[in-house]
Motif scaffolding. Structure first.
Motif, PDB file in Angstrom:
ATOM      1  N   THR A  14       1.100  -6.873   5.843  1.00 52.92           N
ATOM      2  CA  THR A  14       1.784  -7.904   5.073  1.00 52.92           C
ATOM      3  C   THR A  14       3.135  -7.437   4.550  1.00 52.92           C
ATOM      4  OG1 THR A  14       0.632  -7.213   3.083  1.00 52.92           O
ATOM      5  CG2 THR A  14      -0.331  -9.043   4.324  1.00 52.92           C
ATOM      6  N   VAL A  15       3.357  -6.159   4.520  1.00 56.59           N
ATOM      7  CA  VAL A  15       4.650  -5.660   4.072  1.00 56.59           C
ATOM      8  C   VAL A  15       5.757  -6.225   4.938  1.00 56.59           C
ATOM      9  CG1 VAL A  15       6.078  -3.622   3.806  1.00 56.59           C
ATOM     10  CG2 VAL A  15       3.672  -3.525   3.226  1.00 56.59           C
ATOM     11  N   LEU A  16       5.507  -6.275   6.228  1.00 58.12           N
ATOM     12  CA  LEU A  16       6.560  -6.668   7.143  1.00 58.12           C
ATOM     13  C   LEU A  16       6.598  -8.173   7.406  1.00 58.12           C
ATOM     14  CD1 LEU A  16       6.210  -3.756   9.692  1.00 58.12           C
ATOM     15  CD2 LEU A  16       7.664  -3.934   7.684  1.00 58.12           C
ATOM     16  N   SER A  46      -2.183  -6.407  -3.571  1.00 60.45           N
ATOM     17  CA  SER A  46      -1.413  -7.295  -2.707  1.00 60.45           C
ATOM     18  C   SER A  46       0.038  -6.848  -2.589  1.00 60.45           C
ATOM     19  CB  SER A  46      -1.465  -8.718  -3.265  1.00 60.45           C
ATOM     20  OG  SER A  46      -0.427  -9.494  -2.702  1.00 60.45           O
ATOM     21  N   CYS A  47       0.431  -6.473  -1.383  1.00 62.11           N
ATOM     22  CA  CYS A  47       1.826  -6.127  -1.135  1.00 62.11           C
ATOM     23  C   CYS A  47       2.712  -7.346  -1.388  1.00 62.11           C
ATOM     24  CB  CYS A  47       2.007  -5.659   0.302  1.00 62.11           C
ATOM     25  SG  CYS A  47       1.131  -4.132   0.670  1.00 62.11           S
ATOM     26  N   GLU A  48       2.210  -8.485  -0.996  1.00 64.16           N
ATOM     27  CA  GLU A  48       3.006  -9.700  -1.139  1.00 64.16           C
ATOM     28  C   GLU A  48       3.394  -9.951  -2.592  1.00 64.16           C
ATOM     29  OE1 GLU A  48       1.339 -13.046   0.905  1.00 64.16           O
ATOM     30  OE2 GLU A  48       2.374 -14.462  -0.405  1.00 64.16           O
ATOM     31  N   LYS A  72       2.041  -0.360 -10.860  1.00 66.54           N
ATOM     32  CA  LYS A  72       0.635  -0.099 -10.540  1.00 66.54           C
ATOM     33  C   LYS A  72       0.385  -0.260  -9.037  1.00 66.54           C
ATOM     34  CE  LYS A  72      -3.704  -1.152 -12.909  1.00 66.54           C
ATOM     35  NZ  LYS A  72      -4.291  -1.943 -13.997  1.00 66.54           N
ATOM     36  N   HIS A  73       1.000  -1.258  -8.446  1.00 64.97           N
ATOM     37  CA  HIS A  73       0.847  -1.427  -7.000  1.00 64.97           C
ATOM     38  C   HIS A  73       1.529  -0.277  -6.247  1.00 64.97           C
ATOM     39  CE1 HIS A  73       0.397  -3.243  -3.062  1.00 64.97           C
ATOM     40  NE2 HIS A  73       1.682  -2.985  -2.838  1.00 64.97           N
ATOM     41  N   LEU A  74       2.715   0.067  -6.690  1.00 62.28           N
ATOM     42  CA  LEU A  74       3.465   1.118  -5.992  1.00 62.28           C
ATOM     43  C   LEU A  74       2.716   2.451  -6.011  1.00 62.28           C
ATOM     44  CD1 LEU A  74       7.150   0.373  -7.096  1.00 62.28           C
ATOM     45  CD2 LEU A  74       5.938  -0.381  -5.042  1.00 62.28           C
ATOM     46  N   ILE A  76      -0.415   2.836  -5.667  1.00 63.11           N
ATOM     47  CA  ILE A  76      -1.514   2.873  -4.696  1.00 63.11           C
ATOM     48  C   ILE A  76      -1.071   2.484  -3.298  1.00 63.11           C
ATOM     49  CG2 ILE A  76      -3.319   2.446  -6.408  1.00 63.11           C
ATOM     50  CD1 ILE A  76      -3.308  -0.504  -5.402  1.00 63.11           C
ATOM     51  N   CYS A  77       0.212   2.186  -3.128  1.00 61.45           N
ATOM     52  CA  CYS A  77       0.661   1.700  -1.819  1.00 61.45           C
ATOM     53  C   CYS A  77       1.920   2.440  -1.400  1.00 61.45           C
ATOM     54  CB  CYS A  77       0.916   0.200  -1.870  1.00 61.45           C
ATOM     55  SG  CYS A  77       1.455  -0.471  -0.287  1.00 61.45           S
ATOM     56  N   LYS A  78       1.741   3.431  -0.573  1.00 60.14           N
ATOM     57  CA  LYS A  78       2.878   4.249  -0.191  1.00 60.14           C
ATOM     58  C   LYS A  78       3.945   3.488   0.612  1.00 60.14           C
ATOM     59  CE  LYS A  78       4.160   8.809   1.372  1.00 60.14           C
ATOM     60  NZ  LYS A  78       3.938   9.797   2.438  1.00 60.14           N
ATOM     61  N   PRO A  79       3.543   2.638   1.552  1.00 59.92           N
ATOM     62  CA  PRO A  79       4.581   1.879   2.268  1.00 59.92           C
ATOM     63  C   PRO A  79       5.480   1.083   1.316  1.00 59.92           C
ATOM     64  CG  PRO A  79       2.497   1.673   3.416  1.00 59.92           C
ATOM     65  CD  PRO A  79       2.201   2.405   2.130  1.00 59.92           C
ATOM     66  N   CYS A  80       4.903   0.416   0.347  1.00 61.34           N
ATOM     67  CA  CYS A  80       5.725  -0.332  -0.609  1.00 61.34           C
ATOM     68  C   CYS A  80       6.575   0.617  -1.452  1.00 61.34           C
ATOM     69  CB  CYS A  80       4.868  -1.198  -1.529  1.00 61.34           C
ATOM     70  SG  CYS A  80       4.404  -2.786  -0.798  1.00 61.34           S
ATOM     71  N   LEU A  81       5.974   1.722  -1.850  1.00 61.19           N
ATOM     72  CA  LEU A  81       6.723   2.682  -2.658  1.00 61.19           C
ATOM     73  C   LEU A  81       7.971   3.156  -1.909  1.00 61.19           C
ATOM     74  CD1 LEU A  81       6.950   4.462  -5.196  1.00 61.19           C
ATOM     75  CD2 LEU A  81       5.626   6.200  -3.977  1.00 61.19           C
TER      76      LEU A  81
HETATM   77 ZN   LIG Z   1       2.191  -2.608  -0.885  1.00 61.05          ZN
END
Ligand SMILES: [Zn+2]
Lengths: 118, 233
Positions: A14-16, A46-48, A72-74, A76-81
């Motif tokens: 969903t990131v992309l 949720s990345c979205e 908090k999301h960042l 746990i989510c390396k791609p978003c970070l």
């Molecule tokens: Zn994410």
């Protein structure tokens, strides 16, 4: 890339492929200051949800709670970070580099003389 | 009789232009609300001159050339001086100046200005530049010494590339993106400067920054056949 390091990696896709409907002027005309009243329903997985807040995050428009949600999301989510960090560097780079363009000195002295003319 | 509380001038008479709704009403027409006694130049300069470089940059983005930009700065500056009594000390002087510049530009300059290149609006993907730079790094098989996308932009993005890319954006996106990204204005201040709702500031930023990333990719010398069409991988 190294996505396996993180156990909680629910839906990296969903990131992309994030829905761009947010970008529609007409749909958003009526919305005023806060888009995110329903912050308590923020889904940390949720990345979205995080990406929706990207610009507000970059421009320091989130209040402390809203910002904490995104962080908090960042965490746990390396791609978003990685992507958020990239966007932040991009903004800072642009901001820093354009500051090198200055008003011509002749313009400045012309303005001064116009202001002080008798 | 002059109502001193009324600082908003009506728009001049006559038929409104087709998009009159975009033209702000204050500071829009004649000189007659300027005070009889001009402001102290020293006070004005102390407050406003720190923002001259920002004003000039904004004028460059609006007009696209240095001659018009200088004229626009001068018109804005003199108008600001004349209406300095309307400035509220303690508020953001830069935002105030930008608002005047935007008004002057819409009234006097817009017809002369060129449009940005047309960019496709559909299929605007998030993190476009990051994705492109990452793909590029992977395709070069630099697996051990993979260029960090952040380092790439810091190294390769110069002021020319940035201004080129900004110029490619359609006007309404260009302004919003520039004010938020380069001039540190808050969304509320941008809303005031451009006379658009905050929701519109957000949606233009969302779309405009994506367009900017495509434009940056282009000016970095990358020709991406997908950049102007559908970005569907
Ligand atoms: Zn994410």
């Amino acid at each position: 890339m190294a996505m396996t390091e993180f156990a909680i990696q629910t839906r990296p896709v969903t990131v992309l492929n994030f829905d761009t409907s947010m970008a529609n002027d007409k749909d958003n005309e009526a919305i005023s200051s806060h888009l995110y009243e329903e912050a308590e329903t923020f889904d940390y997985y949720s990345c979205e949800e995080a990406v929706k807040r990207l610009n507000d995050y970059l421009d320091h428009e989130l209040n402390a709670d809203e910002r904490a949600d995104v962080v908090k999301h960042l965490k746990i989510c390396k791609p978003c970070l990685e992507r958020f960090n990239f966007e932040q560097s991009l903004v800072i780079t642009i901001k820093t580099k354009v500051k090198n363009l200055c008003a011509p000195p002749e313009l400045k002295s012309r303005l001064s003389s116009l202001l002080h003319r008798p | 009789m002059i109502d001193e509380s009324n600082e908003i001038e009506p728009l001049g008479s006559g038929n409104p232009p087709e998009d009159a709704d975009r033209i702000p009403t204050e500071l829009a027409s004649s000189e007659d609300e300027a005070p009889a006694k001009p402001a102290d130049p020293a006070v004005f300069e102390a407050e406003m001159n720190p923002h001259l470089d920002s004003l000039y940059r904004n004028a460059m983005r609006l007009t696209g050339n240095s001659n018009d930009a200088e004229d626009l700065v001068q018109d804005t500056y003199l108008r600001a001086y004349r209406f300095f009594h309307q400035y509220q000390p303690g508020t953001n002087a830069k935002a105030w100046l930008f608002r005047i510049m935007n008004t002057v530009f819409l009234n006097d300059y817009r017809k002369k200005s060129r449009q940005g290149d047309q960019l496709s609006y559909d299929e605007l993907e998030d993190f476009y530049l990051y994705n492109k730079l990452s793909e590029e790094a992977l395709s070069k098989e630099q697996s051990y010494n993979m260029a960090n996308p952040e380092d790439v932009i810091v190294e390769r993005l110069g002021i020319e590339e940035i201004e080129d890319a900004i110029r490619k954006l359609p006007g309404e996106f260009r302004e919003t993106v520039a004010l938020a990204t380069m001039e540190d204005l808050s969304y509320q201040e941008i809303s005031d400067v451009l006379h658009i709702p905050i929701g519109t500031v957000r949606s233009r930023l969302s779309r405009g920054r994506k367009l900017l990333q495509r434009a940056l990719w282009q000016v970095l010398g990358k020709t991406d056949p997908d950049a102007l069409g559908n970005g569907d991988d």
